[in-house]
Write a protein that holds these residues in place. Structure first.
Motif, PDB file in Angstrom:
ATOM      1  N   SER A  49      35.147  32.779  -9.817  1.00 14.92           N
ATOM      2  CA  SER A  49      34.878  34.318  -8.086  1.00 14.92           C
ATOM      3  C   SER A  49      32.820  34.566  -8.889  1.00 14.92           C
ATOM      4  O   SER A  49      32.564  34.628 -10.224  1.00 14.92           O
ATOM      5  CB  SER A  49      35.691  35.435  -8.812  1.00 14.92           C
ATOM      6  N   VAL A  50      32.571  34.663  -7.891  1.00 14.51           N
ATOM      7  CA  VAL A  50      30.622  35.551  -8.097  1.00 14.51           C
ATOM      8  C   VAL A  50      31.059  37.232  -7.692  1.00 14.51           C
ATOM      9  O   VAL A  50      29.489  37.588  -7.454  1.00 14.51           O
ATOM     10  CB  VAL A  50      29.671  34.784  -7.056  1.00 14.51           C
ATOM     11  N   ASN A  98      22.210  32.620 -14.864  1.00 11.57           N
ATOM     12  CA  ASN A  98      21.851  32.150 -15.706  1.00 11.57           C
ATOM     13  C   ASN A  98      22.065  32.933 -17.602  1.00 11.57           C
ATOM     14  O   ASN A  98      21.667  33.219 -17.981  1.00 11.57           O
ATOM     15  CB  ASN A  98      20.319  31.623 -15.582  1.00 11.57           C
ATOM     16  N   TYR A  99      23.009  33.712 -17.228  1.00 12.88           N
ATOM     17  CA  TYR A  99      23.492  34.536 -18.369  1.00 12.88           C
ATOM     18  C   TYR A  99      24.835  33.588 -18.540  1.00 12.88           C
ATOM     19  O   TYR A  99      25.511  33.669 -18.484  1.00 12.88           O
ATOM     20  CB  TYR A  99      23.569  36.168 -18.077  1.00 12.88           C
ATOM     21  N   GLY A 100      25.439  34.517 -19.483  1.00 13.25           N
ATOM     22  CA  GLY A 100      25.907  34.095 -20.945  1.00 13.25           C
ATOM     23  C   GLY A 100      27.207  34.633 -20.804  1.00 13.25           C
ATOM     24  O   GLY A 100      27.212  35.752 -20.258  1.00 13.25           O
ATOM     25  N   TYR A 101      28.295  33.899 -21.438  1.00 12.75           N
ATOM     26  CA  TYR A 101      29.403  34.669 -20.392  1.00 12.75           C
ATOM     27  C   TYR A 101      29.778  35.171 -21.867  1.00 12.75           C
ATOM     28  O   TYR A 101      29.978  35.348 -22.718  1.00 12.75           O
ATOM     29  CB  TYR A 101      30.830  33.659 -20.530  1.00 12.75           C
ATOM     30  N   THR A 102      31.173  36.616 -22.086  1.00 18.55           N
ATOM     31  CA  THR A 102      31.712  37.443 -22.827  1.00 18.55           C
ATOM     32  C   THR A 102      32.961  37.182 -22.325  1.00 18.55           C
ATOM     33  O   THR A 102      33.569  37.229 -21.291  1.00 18.55           O
ATOM     34  CB  THR A 102      31.454  38.710 -22.712  1.00 18.55           C
TER      35      THR A 102
ATOM     36  N   PHE B  29      19.385  21.271 -16.122  1.00 23.62           N
ATOM     37  CA  PHE B  29      20.302  22.789 -16.156  1.00 23.62           C
ATOM     38  C   PHE B  29      18.913  23.102 -16.403  1.00 23.62           C
ATOM     39  O   PHE B  29      18.133  23.174 -17.107  1.00 23.62           O
ATOM     40  CB  PHE B  29      20.672  22.247 -17.829  1.00 23.62           C
ATOM     41  N   SER B  30      18.984  24.482 -15.561  1.00 23.06           N
ATOM     42  CA  SER B  30      17.962  25.772 -15.545  1.00 23.06           C
ATOM     43  C   SER B  30      18.072  26.622 -16.913  1.00 23.06           C
ATOM     44  O   SER B  30      17.271  27.224 -17.406  1.00 23.06           O
ATOM     45  CB  SER B  30      18.570  26.752 -14.469  1.00 23.06           C
ATOM     46  N   SER B  31      19.583  25.916 -17.423  1.00 22.89           N
ATOM     47  CA  SER B  31      19.732  26.887 -18.780  1.00 22.89           C
ATOM     48  C   SER B  31      20.768  26.194 -19.171  1.00 22.89           C
ATOM     49  O   SER B  31      21.615  25.405 -19.057  1.00 22.89           O
ATOM     50  CB  SER B  31      19.914  28.733 -18.579  1.00 22.89           C
ATOM     51  N   LEU B  32      20.851  26.670 -20.852  1.00 24.37           N
ATOM     52  CA  LEU B  32      21.701  26.014 -21.849  1.00 24.37           C
ATOM     53  C   LEU B  32      21.956  27.062 -22.613  1.00 24.37           C
ATOM     54  O   LEU B  32      21.310  27.954 -22.921  1.00 24.37           O
ATOM     55  CB  LEU B  32      21.320  24.631 -22.645  1.00 24.37           C
ATOM     56  N   ASN B  95      23.390  26.148  -8.214  1.00 24.92           N
ATOM     57  CA  ASN B  95      24.521  26.695  -8.098  1.00 24.92           C
ATOM     58  C   ASN B  95      25.474  26.222  -8.662  1.00 24.92           C
ATOM     59  O   ASN B  95      26.285  26.963  -7.611  1.00 24.92           O
ATOM     60  CB  ASN B  95      23.553  28.462  -7.337  1.00 24.92           C
ATOM     61  N   THR B  96      26.036  26.306  -9.694  1.00 24.13           N
ATOM     62  CA  THR B  96      27.469  25.889  -9.885  1.00 24.13           C
ATOM     63  C   THR B  96      28.117  26.628 -11.165  1.00 24.13           C
ATOM     64  O   THR B  96      27.248  27.157 -11.818  1.00 24.13           O
ATOM     65  CB  THR B  96      27.520  24.179 -10.156  1.00 24.13           C
ATOM     66  N   PRO B  97      29.425  25.759 -11.115  1.00 21.06           N
ATOM     67  CA  PRO B  97      29.931  27.393 -12.338  1.00 21.06           C
ATOM     68  C   PRO B  97      29.233  26.511 -13.407  1.00 21.06           C
ATOM     69  O   PRO B  97      29.109  25.346 -13.724  1.00 21.06           O
ATOM     70  CB  PRO B  97      31.165  26.652 -12.138  1.00 21.06           C
ATOM     71  N   LEU B  98      29.927  27.311 -14.941  1.00 18.57           N
ATOM     72  CA  LEU B  98      29.278  26.745 -15.834  1.00 18.57           C
ATOM     73  C   LEU B  98      30.258  25.466 -16.483  1.00 18.57           C
ATOM     74  O   LEU B  98      31.375  26.246 -15.814  1.00 18.57           O
ATOM     75  CB  LEU B  98      29.109  28.220 -17.049  1.00 18.57           C
ATOM     76  N   VAL B  99      29.576  24.395 -16.990  1.00 19.91           N
ATOM     77  CA  VAL B  99      31.064  23.433 -17.585  1.00 19.91           C
ATOM     78  C   VAL B  99      30.513  23.875 -19.330  1.00 19.91           C
ATOM     79  O   VAL B  99      28.931  23.565 -19.444  1.00 19.91           O
ATOM     80  CB  VAL B  99      30.044  22.349 -16.992  1.00 19.91           C
TER      81      VAL B  99
END
Lengths: 112, 110
Positions: A49-50, A98-102, B29-32, B95-99
């Motif tokens: 979900s965004v 572009n942020y990390g997950y918690t 990737f735009s970021s890793l 702009n896709t979900p993180l894998v």
């Protein structure tokens, strides 16, 4: 402490039963996701979900439903549990693309 | 086909040794991101790399993002038993979900 809270931590279900895994975050994050983690398969995305009111399917959505009525909560519903859904489930949230997950600490689910 | 390939899958080393693990893809990737996961816990974010060629250091851990933004590496200097865990890389092409990659399971023996 701020973070992602998952309940329950452990659950055993019989085949065909339904249940809801709860996930709540208090960081005002827009993005939330559910992953399952299986040996040798890594983390696979179930649903994400965004923002409140917006959900979409991930890689392995079959047998699961989600809703996002508030920014804080993102419950995952198993409609009719199957042994193939035995797994560890993680809920995660992040501020944006572009942020990390918690991550939460996970729910270990066994379906017998 | 796995979008992010991590190698090696398993690594067992003695305390004090150096090691490098890799995360490769054919996509840009735009970021890793790199995470570490310990048994019974969720993954914990270590670092996000955004710019091609970027190098970030976190104590004894050095992370590098490839110039073409298709790969990344994690180097650990003088590994300690506390470094033991599953190291995961993750990214989103566009702009896709993180894998996530499948991870490198590191064991550091005292």
């Amino acid at each position: 402490n701020a973070g992602v809270t998952q309940t329950p931590k452990f659950q055993v279900l019989k085949t065909g039963q339904s249940m809801t895994l709860q996930c709540a975050q208090d960081m005002n994050h827009e993005y939330m996701s559910w992953y399952r983690q299986d040996p040798g398969m890594g983390l696979r995305l179930i649903h994400y979900s965004v923002g409140a009111g917006i959900t979409d399917q991930g890689e392995v959505p079959n047998g699961y439903n989600v809703s996002r009525s508030t920014t804080e909560d993102f419950p995952l519903r198993l409609l009719s549990a199957a042994p193939s859904q035995t797994s560890v489930y993680f809920c995660a949230s992040r501020r944006g693309q572009n942020y990390g997950y918690t991550f939460g600490s996970g729910t270990r689910l066994t379906v017998v | 086909t796995q979008l992010l390939e991590q190698s090696p899958q398993f690594l067992s080393i003695q305390e004090g040794e150096n090691l490098t693990v890799y995360c490769n893809s054919s996509s840009v990737f735009s970021s890793l991101q790199w995470y570490r996961q310990e048994p019974g816990e969720g993954p914990v974010l270590l670092v996000t790399v955004v710019t091609g060629g970027e190098v970030k250091k976190l104590k004894r851990l050095t992370f590098q993002f490839g110039d073409a933004r298709k790969d990344s590496s994690l180097h650990i200097t003088a590994a300690q038993p506390g470094d033991t865990g599953l190291y995961l890389c993750a990214g989103a092409p566009g702009n896709t979900p993180l894998v996530f990659g499948k991870g490198t399971r590191l064991s550091v023996i005292a």
